[in-house]
Design a protein around this motif. Structure first.
Motif, PDB file in Angstrom:
ATOM      1  N   VAL A  94       0.851  -1.207   0.000  1.00 40.30           N
ATOM      2  CA  VAL A  94       0.000   0.000   0.000  1.00 40.30           C
ATOM      3  C   VAL A  94       0.878   1.244   0.000  1.00 40.30           C
ATOM      4  CG1 VAL A  94      -1.672   1.333   1.363  1.00 40.30           C
ATOM      5  CG2 VAL A  94      -2.025  -1.122   1.033  1.00 40.30           C
ATOM      6  N   LYS A  95       1.943   1.231   0.839  1.00 42.69           N
ATOM      7  CA  LYS A  95       2.836   2.391   0.919  1.00 42.69           C
ATOM      8  C   LYS A  95       3.493   2.657  -0.444  1.00 42.69           C
ATOM      9  CE  LYS A  95       4.532   2.410   5.133  1.00 42.69           C
ATOM     10  NZ  LYS A  95       5.440   1.585   5.943  1.00 42.69           N
ATOM     11  N   GLU A  96       3.900   1.578  -1.106  1.00 41.53           N
ATOM     12  CA  GLU A  96       4.572   1.738  -2.409  1.00 41.53           C
ATOM     13  C   GLU A  96       3.583   2.070  -3.535  1.00 41.53           C
ATOM     14  OE1 GLU A  96       7.997  -1.721  -1.743  1.00 41.53           O
ATOM     15  OE2 GLU A  96       6.324  -2.081  -3.085  1.00 41.53           O
ATOM     16  N   GLY A  97       2.297   1.799  -3.282  1.00 40.24           N
ATOM     17  CA  GLY A  97       1.309   1.968  -4.357  1.00 40.24           C
ATOM     18  C   GLY A  97       1.496   0.904  -5.438  1.00 40.24           C
ATOM     19  N   ASN A  98       2.106  -0.197  -5.085  1.00 42.58           N
ATOM     20  CA  ASN A  98       2.327  -1.276  -6.055  1.00 42.58           C
ATOM     21  C   ASN A  98       1.722  -2.560  -5.485  1.00 42.58           C
ATOM     22  OD1 ASN A  98       3.254  -3.174  -7.836  1.00 42.58           O
ATOM     23  ND2 ASN A  98       5.444  -2.878  -7.401  1.00 42.58           N
ATOM     24  N   ILE A  99       0.457  -2.791  -5.841  1.00 43.16           N
ATOM     25  CA  ILE A  99      -0.243  -3.917  -5.220  1.00 43.16           C
ATOM     26  C   ILE A  99      -0.462  -4.991  -6.275  1.00 43.16           C
ATOM     27  CG2 ILE A  99      -2.379  -4.583  -4.029  1.00 43.16           C
ATOM     28  CD1 ILE A  99      -2.453  -1.669  -3.018  1.00 43.16           C
ATOM     29  N   SER A 100       0.368  -6.029  -6.204  1.00 43.08           N
ATOM     30  CA  SER A 100       0.255  -7.083  -7.197  1.00 43.08           C
ATOM     31  C   SER A 100       0.740  -8.380  -6.584  1.00 43.08           C
ATOM     32  CB  SER A 100       1.106  -6.749  -8.426  1.00 43.08           C
ATOM     33  OG  SER A 100       2.475  -6.828  -8.056  1.00 43.08           O
ATOM     34  N   MET A 101       0.343  -9.459  -7.214  1.00 41.18           N
ATOM     35  CA  MET A 101       0.730 -10.801  -6.754  1.00 41.18           C
ATOM     36  C   MET A 101       2.250 -10.933  -6.799  1.00 41.18           C
ATOM     37  SD  MET A 101      -0.999 -13.798  -6.221  1.00 41.18           S
ATOM     38  CE  MET A 101      -2.182 -14.471  -7.343  1.00 41.18           C
ATOM     39  N   ALA A 102       2.855 -10.419  -7.899  1.00 43.74           N
ATOM     40  CA  ALA A 102       4.317 -10.564  -8.053  1.00 43.74           C
ATOM     41  C   ALA A 102       5.032  -9.831  -6.922  1.00 43.74           C
ATOM     42  CB  ALA A 102       4.745  -9.995  -9.403  1.00 43.74           C
ATOM     43  N   ARG A 103       4.570  -8.606  -6.631  1.00 43.98           N
ATOM     44  CA  ARG A 103       5.229  -7.832  -5.572  1.00 43.98           C
ATOM     45  C   ARG A 103       5.032  -8.518  -4.211  1.00 43.98           C
ATOM     46  NH1 ARG A 103       9.273  -5.925  -3.754  1.00 43.98           N
ATOM     47  NH2 ARG A 103       9.180  -4.148  -2.357  1.00 43.98           N
ATOM     48  N   ALA A 104       3.822  -9.074  -3.979  1.00 40.98           N
ATOM     49  CA  ALA A 104       3.555  -9.766  -2.711  1.00 40.98           C
ATOM     50  C   ALA A 104       4.531 -10.936  -2.545  1.00 40.98           C
ATOM     51  CB  ALA A 104       2.117 -10.259  -2.672  1.00 40.98           C
ATOM     52  N   ARG A 105       4.759 -11.640  -3.654  1.00 45.15           N
ATOM     53  CA  ARG A 105       5.659 -12.806  -3.604  1.00 45.15           C
ATOM     54  C   ARG A 105       7.093 -12.350  -3.297  1.00 45.15           C
ATOM     55  NH1 ARG A 105       3.887 -15.101  -8.365  1.00 45.15           N
ATOM     56  NH2 ARG A 105       2.145 -16.261  -7.534  1.00 45.15           N
ATOM     57  N   ASP A 106       7.534 -11.250  -3.964  1.00 41.68           N
ATOM     58  CA  ASP A 106       8.898 -10.728  -3.721  1.00 41.68           C
ATOM     59  C   ASP A 106       9.070 -10.361  -2.262  1.00 41.68           C
ATOM     60  OD1 ASP A 106       9.550 -10.965  -6.309  1.00 41.68           O
ATOM     61  OD2 ASP A 106       9.328  -8.823  -6.830  1.00 41.68           O
ATOM     62  N   ILE A 107       8.078  -9.651  -1.705  1.00 43.54           N
ATOM     63  CA  ILE A 107       8.233  -9.188  -0.309  1.00 43.54           C
ATOM     64  C   ILE A 107       8.246 -10.402   0.618  1.00 43.54           C
ATOM     65  CG2 ILE A 107       7.265  -7.711   1.511  1.00 43.54           C
ATOM     66  CD1 ILE A 107       5.853  -6.104  -0.706  1.00 43.54           C
ATOM     67  N   LEU A 108       7.393 -11.384   0.326  1.00 46.19           N
ATOM     68  CA  LEU A 108       7.389 -12.589   1.180  1.00 46.19           C
ATOM     69  C   LEU A 108       8.755 -13.265   1.146  1.00 46.19           C
ATOM     70  CD1 LEU A 108       5.766 -14.537   2.988  1.00 46.19           C
ATOM     71  CD2 LEU A 108       5.102 -15.781   0.934  1.00 46.19           C
ATOM     72  N   ASP A 109       9.318 -13.365  -0.082  1.00 42.87           N
ATOM     73  CA  ASP A 109      10.660 -13.994  -0.184  1.00 42.87           C
ATOM     74  C   ASP A 109      11.666 -13.237   0.670  1.00 42.87           C
ATOM     75  OD1 ASP A 109       9.785 -15.895  -1.852  1.00 42.87           O
ATOM     76  OD2 ASP A 109      10.505 -14.973  -3.718  1.00 42.87           O
ATOM     77  N   SER A 110      11.634 -11.888   0.556  1.00 40.26           N
ATOM     78  CA  SER A 110      12.656 -11.155   1.293  1.00 40.26           C
ATOM     79  C   SER A 110      12.420 -11.235   2.808  1.00 40.26           C
ATOM     80  CB  SER A 110      12.808  -9.703   0.807  1.00 40.26           C
ATOM     81  OG  SER A 110      11.574  -9.095   0.797  1.00 40.26           O
ATOM     82  N   ILE A 111      11.156 -11.299   3.242  1.00 43.52           N
ATOM     83  CA  ILE A 111      10.913 -11.455   4.702  1.00 43.52           C
ATOM     84  C   ILE A 111      11.488 -12.797   5.165  1.00 43.52           C
ATOM     85  CG2 ILE A 111       9.135 -11.805   6.487  1.00 43.52           C
ATOM     86  CD1 ILE A 111       7.258 -10.027   4.839  1.00 43.52           C
TER      87      ILE A 111
END
Ligand code: MEV
Length: 421
Positions: free
Chosen positions: A401-418
């Motif tokens: 939400v903060k980035e304004g980039n809400i997508s499945m691909a971005r969700a997957r990237d953030i999960l990987d990095s967490i």
């Protein structure tokens, strides 16, 4: 390799588990797919198998509670079963704004349904009408012989009406008007229509064809009204824009379909949680404007203080007894939560929910737009769908939400990095 076939005789004789295995072979389901569809909740396979045919599984929906509702001076918590994010929150928020001005005032008519018997092969309308009206009392008594319960409540079949319709044959249609009290009424009205059909043939010489209730219920109407103070909804400009939105929906079928869909988001969700017939509610609501001449089921105006007044008029045929309403225990409990004592009270609550939902949608559309409110929840649901658990869900959705980039691909990237951290 032999070709797959959907022609299966005796499918109904199998157990739900056997049927599921056949479906699995047909659709190439893997172990994990099979394990997923074999999960059930409070509605177990045994009960589900008694409700409908060819059962292989059940499906679950989230049930949320809409809060803040005050209708006719009584407070309600409203169970809503729906897959769409934002609906429950929007409904609760609208109810809070309405509550600041006393909540919703709802009314409803008597629960009168229409049964239709189509008479064919008899062109002389006046003659048929005369025969039928000469036997009016007998026809009504015969219909009422189908329900001692309704008769003992001074309800049941009350009136008949004859119409000529515009089909190629110019059929004549008898309308049987039945006060069904707290039932939705489909079963009893259908039985009454089938019972009177042979008698109608004998007195008119016509043949009867269709004998079934109408899902359009112009005699079973609920209305609700609420005030939404301008200072709580963004001021005069927003009020003006809400009026513009409503005025467009009332004349433009393309917008009306979406506007009225928003109303049904709320109404269907409550109907579903209590296991009533939401398809009938849809058909009823969307056909009603053919009679009323208004495409929008709601109306908005501005009062002397510049506040917004919303009103809804909607046909609603819902029951608190009969049908599946008591078969599924959870649905019965949700009706208990709702706390409605009659089908009329139920319809009054639904009308208020429909108005709240519509107000919430067009308020958002007339101010910040719909996506802002949707995005947080959409981001959460994307996080869940890529496999996030617990705190990960909030971390992913907040970041997107903060980035304004809400997508499945971005969700997957953030999960990987967490998970790598
Ligand atoms: C979305 O499910 C419903 C809305 O499109 C209704 C409307 O546009 O009034 C938001």
């Amino acid at each position: 390799m032999s070709e797959k076939t959907s022609e299966i005789s005796g499918f109904y004789k199998l157990t739900p588990q056997e049927r599921a295995m056949m479906v699995a072979r047909f659709a190439d389901l893997n172990e994990s797919d099979i394990s997923e569809i074999s999960k059930t909740g409070a509605l177990n396979l045994e009960l589900a198998d008694k409700l409908i045919e060819n059962v292989i599984s059940t499906i679950e929906l989230p049930v949320g509670i809409a809060v803040n509702f005050r209708i006719n001076g009584k407070d309600y918590l409203i169970p809503m079963a729906i897959e769409e994010a934002s609906v429950v929150a929007a409904c609760s928020n609208a109810a809070k704004i309405a509550r600041a001005s006393g909540g919703f005032q709802s009314t409803s008519s008597d629960p009168v349904m229409i049964g239709q018997v189509q008479l064919t092969g008899c062109k002389d309308f006046e003659k048929v009408n005369a025969h039928i009206m000469a036997h009016r009392g007998e026809i009504i008594d015969l219909a009422n012989s189908r329900s001692r319960t309704l008769s003992s409540m001074n309800a049941g079949a009350k009136d008949i009406e004859l119409r000529r319709i515009n089909d190629p044959e110019g059929s004549i249609v008898l309308h049987l008007k039945v006060d069904v009290r707290d039932a939705m009424g489909a079963n009893i009205v259908n039985s009454m229509c089938e019972t009177i059909a042979p008698f109608l043939e004998s007195i008119t010489g016509c043949r009867t064809n269709l004998r079934i209730l109408s899902n359009l219920t112009p005699d079973r109407i609920a209305r609700s009204r609420a005030k939404f103070r301008k200072d709580l909804i963004g001021g005069e400009e927003v009020v003006r824009n809400i009026i513009r939105s409503y005025e467009m929906a009332d004349v433009d079928p393309f917008r009306a379909a979406t506007h009225n869909k928003g109303i049904m988001n709320g109404i269907d969700a409550v109907i579903l949680a209590t296991m009533n017939d939401w398809r009938s509610a849809e058909a009823n609501a969307h056909t009603y404007h053919n009679l009323s001449g208004h495409l929008s089921l709601t109306r908005y105006s501005v009062d002397e203080n510049g506040d917004l007044v919303g009103e809804i008029e909607i046909p609603l045929a819902v029951g608190t007894v009969g049908g599946s309403t008591n078969t599924a225990k959870k649905a019965a409990v949700f009706r208990k939560v709702l706390g409605v004592r009659s089908s009329s009270e139920f319809a009054q609550v639904l009308a208020a929910v429909g108005l709240a939902q519509n107000f919430a949608a067009i308020r958002a559309l007339s101010a910040e737009g719909i996506q802002k409110g949707h995005m947080g929840l959409h981001a959460r649901s994307l996080a869940v769908s890529v496999g996030a658990r617990g705190n990960e869900i909030d971390q992913i959705s907040d970041t997107m939400v903060k980035e304004g980039n809400i997508s499945m691909a971005r969700a997957r990237d953030i999960l990987d990095s967490i998970r790598k951290a």
